[in-house]
Design a protein around this motif. Structure first.
Motif, PDB file in Angstrom:
ATOM      1  N   ASN A 125       0.758  -1.061   0.039  1.00 33.93           N
ATOM      2  CA  ASN A 125       0.273  -0.171  -0.028  1.00 33.93           C
ATOM      3  C   ASN A 125       0.695   1.269  -0.012  1.00 33.93           C
ATOM      4  O   ASN A 125       1.626   1.551   1.005  1.00 33.93           O
ATOM      5  CB  ASN A 125      -1.019  -0.190   1.229  1.00 33.93           C
ATOM      6  N   PRO A 126       0.750   1.988  -1.129  1.00 38.60           N
ATOM      7  CA  PRO A 126       1.475   3.431  -0.990  1.00 38.60           C
ATOM      8  C   PRO A 126       1.482   4.077   0.178  1.00 38.60           C
ATOM      9  O   PRO A 126       2.571   4.928   0.608  1.00 38.60           O
ATOM     10  CB  PRO A 126       1.222   3.940  -2.509  1.00 38.60           C
ATOM     11  N   ASP A 127       0.418   4.360   0.717  1.00 43.40           N
ATOM     12  CA  ASP A 127       0.203   5.199   1.637  1.00 43.40           C
ATOM     13  C   ASP A 127       0.850   4.670   2.996  1.00 43.40           C
ATOM     14  O   ASP A 127       1.627   5.391   3.797  1.00 43.40           O
ATOM     15  CB  ASP A 127      -1.285   5.492   2.006  1.00 43.40           C
ATOM     16  N   TRP A 128       0.839   3.360   3.096  1.00 46.89           N
ATOM     17  CA  TRP A 128       1.475   2.698   4.320  1.00 46.89           C
ATOM     18  C   TRP A 128       2.832   3.053   4.030  1.00 46.89           C
ATOM     19  O   TRP A 128       3.609   3.400   4.946  1.00 46.89           O
ATOM     20  CB  TRP A 128       1.221   1.161   4.430  1.00 46.89           C
ATOM     21  N   ALA A 129       3.535   2.718   2.998  1.00 50.57           N
ATOM     22  CA  ALA A 129       4.937   2.820   2.639  1.00 50.57           C
ATOM     23  C   ALA A 129       5.378   4.246   3.086  1.00 50.57           C
ATOM     24  O   ALA A 129       6.565   4.637   3.465  1.00 50.57           O
ATOM     25  CB  ALA A 129       5.370   2.341   1.193  1.00 50.57           C
ATOM     26  N   GLU A 130       4.678   5.053   2.445  1.00 52.19           N
ATOM     27  CA  GLU A 130       5.094   6.791   2.467  1.00 52.19           C
ATOM     28  C   GLU A 130       4.977   7.086   4.360  1.00 52.19           C
ATOM     29  O   GLU A 130       6.174   7.738   4.417  1.00 52.19           O
ATOM     30  CB  GLU A 130       4.088   7.288   1.926  1.00 52.19           C
ATOM     31  N   GLY A 131       4.312   6.428   4.956  1.00 47.98           N
ATOM     32  CA  GLY A 131       4.018   6.794   6.333  1.00 47.98           C
ATOM     33  C   GLY A 131       5.296   6.047   7.165  1.00 47.98           C
ATOM     34  O   GLY A 131       5.965   6.829   7.943  1.00 47.98           O
ATOM     35  N   ILE A 132       5.583   4.901   6.700  1.00 46.12           N
ATOM     36  CA  ILE A 132       6.818   4.285   7.249  1.00 46.12           C
ATOM     37  C   ILE A 132       8.166   5.147   6.847  1.00 46.12           C
ATOM     38  O   ILE A 132       8.813   5.206   7.845  1.00 46.12           O
ATOM     39  CB  ILE A 132       6.980   2.824   6.723  1.00 46.12           C
ATOM     40  N   HIS A 133       8.292   5.415   5.763  1.00 47.75           N
ATOM     41  CA  HIS A 133       9.568   6.166   5.246  1.00 47.75           C
ATOM     42  C   HIS A 133       9.546   7.370   5.854  1.00 47.75           C
ATOM     43  O   HIS A 133      10.809   7.830   6.412  1.00 47.75           O
ATOM     44  CB  HIS A 133       9.553   6.213   3.708  1.00 47.75           C
ATOM     45  N   ARG A 134       8.448   8.119   6.005  1.00 43.83           N
ATOM     46  CA  ARG A 134       8.542   9.414   6.735  1.00 43.83           C
ATOM     47  C   ARG A 134       8.881   9.362   8.285  1.00 43.83           C
ATOM     48  O   ARG A 134       9.639  10.098   8.871  1.00 43.83           O
ATOM     49  CB  ARG A 134       7.224   9.945   6.513  1.00 43.83           C
ATOM     50  N   TYR A 135       8.148   8.268   8.840  1.00 45.35           N
ATOM     51  CA  TYR A 135       8.615   7.933  10.351  1.00 45.35           C
ATOM     52  C   TYR A 135      10.281   7.642  10.657  1.00 45.35           C
ATOM     53  O   TYR A 135      10.502   8.320  11.341  1.00 45.35           O
ATOM     54  CB  TYR A 135       7.743   6.675  10.790  1.00 45.35           C
TER      55      TYR A 135
END
Length: 147
Positions: A125-135
């Motif tokens: 899921n791109p939204d999940w991936a973006e959040g993890i990378h941002r964290y």
């Protein structure tokens, strides 16, 4: 156990730091390593605190890149252990100590988005991936970026 101890094929027997001059090193490490030997390796932070171990390495089958290392942290005898997907680019190999480093303190890791073994997130899921990378403060890798 570290990657040199989990090396049934003898991949890492040659020295990592050959003397000056032509390289006498044989074998792939540490620039190219077998995923099987990395599972179970310890992960420490910049304060030299043990913050877990690598339980799984997740491959992006479309790009051929490593997407995430799944770390375990906490718990006792496997009970209450929390899993974390950490972007591969957030980790660095500490060749001297034969372990990985992750620039995050224990409290931040405890508060990180995690999951348990029975409830894995949809890592595609791109939204999940973006959040993890941002964290973890890591720029997401786009599928069109060369390896």
């Amino acid at each position: 156990m570290n990657y040199t101890q989990r090396d049934p094929l003898g991949t890492y027997k040659a020295p990592f730091n050959p003397p000056l001059g032509p390289s006498t090193r044989q074998g792939p490490g540490p620039e190219l390593m077998g995923a099987d030997t990395l599972i179970g390796n310890s992960v420490f932070n910049g304060s030299d605190e043990d913050i877990g171990s690598i339980k799984e390495i997740m491959l992006d089958m479309r790009s051929g890149r490593i997407g995430y290392a799944v770390l375990s942290f906490g718990g006792l005898l496997g009970m209450g252990t929390k899993l974390f997907a950490v972007p591969w680019d957030a980790l660095s190999l500490d060749v001297e100590n034969k372990r990985f480093s992750l620039d995050v303190d224990k409290e931040r890791l405890k508060a990180a988005p995690g999951f348990d073994a029975d409830h894995w997130p949809n890592m595609a899921n791109p939204d999940w991936a973006e959040g993890i990378h941002r964290y973890y403060g890591i720029e997401p890798v786009s599928s069109d970026r060369p390896i």
